[in-house]
Each structure stands twice: as C-alpha cells, then as structure tokens.
Scaffold this motif. Structure first.
Motif, PDB file in Angstrom:
ATOM      1  N   ASP A 405       0.835  -1.196   0.000  1.00  0.00           N
ATOM      2  CA  ASP A 405       0.000   0.000   0.000  1.00  0.00           C
ATOM      3  C   ASP A 405       0.873   1.251   0.000  1.00  0.00           C
ATOM      4  O   ASP A 405       2.104   1.180  -0.076  1.00  0.00           O
ATOM      5  CB  ASP A 405      -0.943  -0.009   1.199  1.00  0.00           C
ATOM      6  N   ASP A 406       0.247   2.431   0.117  1.00  0.00           N
ATOM      7  CA  ASP A 406       0.982   3.704   0.048  1.00  0.00           C
ATOM      8  C   ASP A 406       1.958   3.860   1.201  1.00  0.00           C
ATOM      9  O   ASP A 406       3.046   4.443   1.038  1.00  0.00           O
ATOM     10  CB  ASP A 406      -0.014   4.873   0.030  1.00  0.00           C
ATOM     11  N   ASN A 407       1.592   3.373   2.388  1.00  0.00           N
ATOM     12  CA  ASN A 407       2.495   3.492   3.531  1.00  0.00           C
ATOM     13  C   ASN A 407       3.789   2.720   3.298  1.00  0.00           C
ATOM     14  O   ASN A 407       4.887   3.200   3.620  1.00  0.00           O
ATOM     15  CB  ASN A 407       1.800   2.977   4.800  1.00  0.00           C
ATOM     16  N   LEU A 408       3.650   1.524   2.747  1.00  0.00           N
ATOM     17  CA  LEU A 408       4.844   0.726   2.451  1.00  0.00           C
ATOM     18  C   LEU A 408       5.695   1.410   1.392  1.00  0.00           C
ATOM     19  O   LEU A 408       6.929   1.490   1.530  1.00  0.00           O
ATOM     20  CB  LEU A 408       4.430  -0.672   1.984  1.00  0.00           C
ATOM     21  N   TYR A 409       5.071   1.914   0.340  1.00  0.00           N
ATOM     22  CA  TYR A 409       5.827   2.522  -0.753  1.00  0.00           C
ATOM     23  C   TYR A 409       6.527   3.805  -0.315  1.00  0.00           C
ATOM     24  O   TYR A 409       7.655   4.076  -0.727  1.00  0.00           O
ATOM     25  CB  TYR A 409       4.894   2.806  -1.929  1.00  0.00           C
ATOM     26  N   SER A 410       5.895   4.604   0.528  1.00  0.00           N
ATOM     27  CA  SER A 410       6.548   5.828   1.001  1.00  0.00           C
ATOM     28  C   SER A 410       7.743   5.515   1.890  1.00  0.00           C
ATOM     29  O   SER A 410       8.799   6.162   1.799  1.00  0.00           O
ATOM     30  CB  SER A 410       5.535   6.691   1.765  1.00  0.00           C
ATOM     31  N   THR A 411       7.597   4.483   2.744  1.00  0.00           N
ATOM     32  CA  THR A 411       8.725   4.061   3.586  1.00  0.00           C
ATOM     33  C   THR A 411       9.852   3.488   2.741  1.00  0.00           C
ATOM     34  O   THR A 411      11.039   3.762   2.992  1.00  0.00           O
ATOM     35  CB  THR A 411       8.258   3.009   4.608  1.00  0.00           C
ATOM     36  N   LEU A 412       9.498   2.706   1.753  1.00  0.00           N
ATOM     37  CA  LEU A 412      10.494   2.116   0.863  1.00  0.00           C
ATOM     38  C   LEU A 412      11.255   3.205   0.106  1.00  0.00           C
ATOM     39  O   LEU A 412      12.478   3.145  -0.036  1.00  0.00           O
ATOM     40  CB  LEU A 412       9.801   1.166  -0.120  1.00  0.00           C
TER      41      LEU A 412
END
Length: 462
Positions: A405-412
């Motif tokens: 999701d967006d949270n994972l992609y922003s952290t990545l």
C-alpha cells in the motif's frame, strides 16, 4: 533401506517400474537384462547409475540404480567384477559406518563355466555382508524350484562353503514370468541366521500390505487423469505389438480422451486455486495457500561427501563447513595466489577511469545526476519484480512489494533515498542465503565441487 531386483528384459520397455519404485519407496534398484547399448546409456530419473552392458552383442546387461539420499553412499568396486560376466558390484556405507556389498551378475542359461567363475570369486573374496542378486538361471529345490540343473548345484556348493543363505520366497522377478519356472533369481546374505531372516520376512510381509505414496505427477494430476493415462498406455502397447488400423484408431481416440481429461483437470485445479487465493485475507495467507497447492518433492539435496581416503561426511554442519571451505575460503580468494602484475594493471585502469569520471563531473557542474529517487522510478522497479522471486535472509517475498500500500511505498522510497545520499547499504542488504544446486552431467555428487552456489539476496537490491 529397500532394495528391488527385477529382470527387465529391456529396461526402456519396463512399463510400470516407476510406479512400483514410488509405491514401495525403493532406494536401490537392481536390474538384469537391461539391453543397454554402448552408444545409448540407460538412465532412471535423477538416480545414480552403475551399469555393465553386453559386449559385441545385443541384449543382456546389468545395472544398479541409486536413489539420491542422505542415509548412505555407494562406491563401485570394479575389482570384484568379471570380464566374462555382465556384472555390477558396489559397496554401501551408511550413517553408522556399517558397510555391505551388493553384486548384481547375470549368468545366461547353460553356461556352467561362467557360473563356476562367479562362485570362485565369491569363495575367494569372503566378503562379509554380501548381497547377491541376479538372474543366475540356477534351478534347485532349495529355493522351491521343482527342477535342478548344473548352475543350481554349483550355487548350492558355493552357499554351503561361503556360509550364505537363499532368501528367495518364490516371488516372480522376471517380466512375463507366469509361463516360466520359479526361482530364477537368488538373494544371498552372509552372516545372517535363518531365525533372523524368518523374523525379518514376517515383518516385510506386513509392510508389503501398506501403501506408500510419493509426489511425482503434476499437482493437478487426479484419478481421472491417471485412468485415462493408463488407457493410453495400453493402447500404445497394443499398437506397438500389432499395427492394425483398428489399433491405430483406438490409439488416436485414447490420445484425444487423455488430452480432454488432462485439460479439464488443469482447469479445475486452476479454478480451485483462484478461489482459495481470493478468500485469503492478506498476502501471507495467499502465499501460504499457493505454496501448499503447488508443493512438490524437493530432490535438490546435498548428498554426503566422500574424501580421497573413503571417509564419509553425513552431518549437515560438517557438509556446510566443507562447502564454505571450497567456495568461500579457497585458493582463488587468496590475494597471494593473484598475478601481482595483472592485479596492479587492473587497479591502475580502475583508478584512471574513476579520475576521468570525477574530472568529467567537474567540467559539467550544471548536470546533476544525484537527484532523489522519485515515486515513478520506485513504481517501475516494483513493476519489474517477478512473482516467483525467492527472498533473501530478511524473508520478504516479492509479492509483499507488488501488493503493498501507500504506507509501504513511502517508507520504501525513504529508505532508498537515504541509502543513495549516504552512499551505503544496510547490513542486511549485503547478506545472502546461499543455496547449492547440482551441476548437470557430473559422474557423482559426493564431492563439494559437483555443486554450484546460488546467492539469494534481499528483494530490496534485486
């Protein structure tokens, strides 16, 4: 350890042998009359093969097939084999360091001189724990045969002299043996008392009633496919024996039916998989369902190692140490073994290229190549990931990033840019799980050099 002997009368046409081996979990398969040709060696799945073909003639031949296993190792013993007899001899050593020998000779009918030569070798070597399996064409009442011949008398004398016993219980071991006499093969074991053999035999009779199953067919293979395949095999054999128009039409129809049943089974299995995946609540559950439904038997094991002195390594820790020494502490990684002149030349070229790049950047200050990684680049990297990619030591599968999701992609994205700015990688990204796969075409896999290391790194740096 389970051993099976059969007179195949052509190994390539021994239909049903695969199923028998799988059903009873056979580990050592011994065969007479393989009909092996020098220019066409026989093989059986991924098993190790020791064979002896008939010289200058067709037919005949003996072979021993060894299933890949972690429980024992085998070594061929050509010093026991006779040139005049199609014969294979091996030595087996198990985890408890016990050894025994298996001999598989084939003696043609009415060849008492060859039978005498074989008996003389048995008497001369006086091997302990000898197992002799073969179609010796020896008839004797001692092994429940109504007739006797010269081969049988010679073998009886050899058994008495060498303290051997015959364990043939009257079962047929030759194809199309219903019209032939019983007792066409012998199994002789040294240092085994009759009382012990009878006890083992009673246990084996109970064991034979149990069914053994092993995964060999594709995951979608069901009873309907099995029955249609059986019908197809029967039609093929009939057409091979008698190529009539009627048999040809039956063969064509059997092939059509098999393809229909096979396609239907594949479609049902695929629909079942899709339904179960859709019910999974998260990526972990989906991955668990997929692995369960596509589970196959893993034969890519690292077999026990045997050194030049005949010492066998069975323990996994010791095998890991030998593999580490071979691939990660070998001479090829020692700087002393490098060509100093060549090494210096290469390093000079490397420094020269690096200085040219720095000078080029100074001359082009208006060009900024150290800009931050953006979401589009991150999305493109995730899009190129493959579903079946194996994880590294962190155990993060590619499906986690593909379905994130967006949270994972922003952290990545933050981690990528942080690593890029500092010019370093996290320690876990530099580690790898090393798997060892067998190199194709090696004569045996009891040596570390017969394997190839494959490093599984983190999906982050894929």
């Amino acid at each position: 350890m389970k051993i099976l002997f059969i007179n195949a009368q052509s190994f390539k046409t021994a239909f049903g042998l695969h199923d028998i081996v799988e059903k009873y979990n056979i580990e050592i398969l011994c065969v007479n009359e393989t009909f092996e040709k020098p220019n066409s060696p026989i093989h059986f799945k991924d098993w190790k093969v020791y064979s002896s073909s008939r010289k200058d003639k067709t037919g005949g031949g003996s072979a021993i097939f060894i299933k890949p296993t972690l429980n024992f190792v085998t070594i061929r013993k050509p010093e026991y084999e006779l040139d005049s007899i199609e014969m294979v001899c091996i030595e087996v050593k198990d985890r408890s360091n016990k050894t025994f020998n298996i001999w598989v000779p084939y003696v043609p009918p009415e060849k008492p001189k060859l039978m005498e030569e074989l008996c003389n070798v048995v008497k001369k070597e006086k091997l302990k724990n000898l197992i002799l399996l073969g179609d010796l064409n020896a008839k004797s009442m001692e092994w429940n045969n109504p007739k006797e011949n010269s081969h049988g008398k010679l073998l009886e004398n050899c058994m008495t002299t060498s303290n051997l016993i015959c364990t043939n219980d009257g079962q047929y071991t030759r194809r199309n043996s219903s019209s032939r006499g019983k007792g066409m093969y012998k199994i002789c074991i040294t240092d085994l008392k009759r009382k012990l053999w009878n006890a083992w035999k009673s246990q084996f009779q109970k064991l034979r009633k149990k069914k053994f199953f092993a995964h060999r067919h594709p995951v979608w293979w069901d009873d309907a496919v099995k029955d249609s395949k059986k019908s197809l095999n029967q039609a093929q054999r009939k057409f091979k024996v008698k190529s009539t128009p009627n048999n040809f039409e039956n063969l064509k129809q059997a092939e059509i039916n098999f393809n229909k049943v096979k396609d239907l089974a594949q479609e049902e299995w695929g629909n079942n998989l899709a339904e179960k995946l859709s019910k999974a609540s998260n990526v972990k559950d989906k991955w668990s369902v997929f692995r369960k439904m596509t589970k196959k038997q893993n034969n890519n094991m690292v077999l026990p190692f045997v050194d030049g002195n005949g010492n066998v390594t069975f323990k996994e820790e010791e095998k890991c140490q030998q593999l580490e020494t071979t691939f990660f502490k070998g001479k090829h990684l020692n700087p002393i073994s490098f060509d100093a002149e060549f090494y210096t030349e290469i390093m000079d070229k490397y420094h020269s290229i690096s200085e040219d790049k720095e000078q080029h950047l100074e001359d082009n200050n208006d060009i900024d190549i150290n800009f931050a990684i953006e979401q589009d680049e991150r999305a493109g990297a995730v899009y190129r990931l493959k579903n079946e990619t194996c994880p590294g030591p962190d155990n993060y599968f590619s499906l986690l990033f593909i379905n994130g999701d967006d949270n994972l992609y922003s952290t990545l994205l933050y981690i990528m840019n942080k690593s890029w700015d500092e010019g370093s990688l996290p320690k876990s990204w530099k580690q790898a799980n090393v798997k060892f796969i067998k190199k194709i075409g090696k004569p045996n896999y009891n040596n570390p050099s017969s394997y190839r290391p494959i490093s599984l790194t983190s999906i982050y740096i894929y």
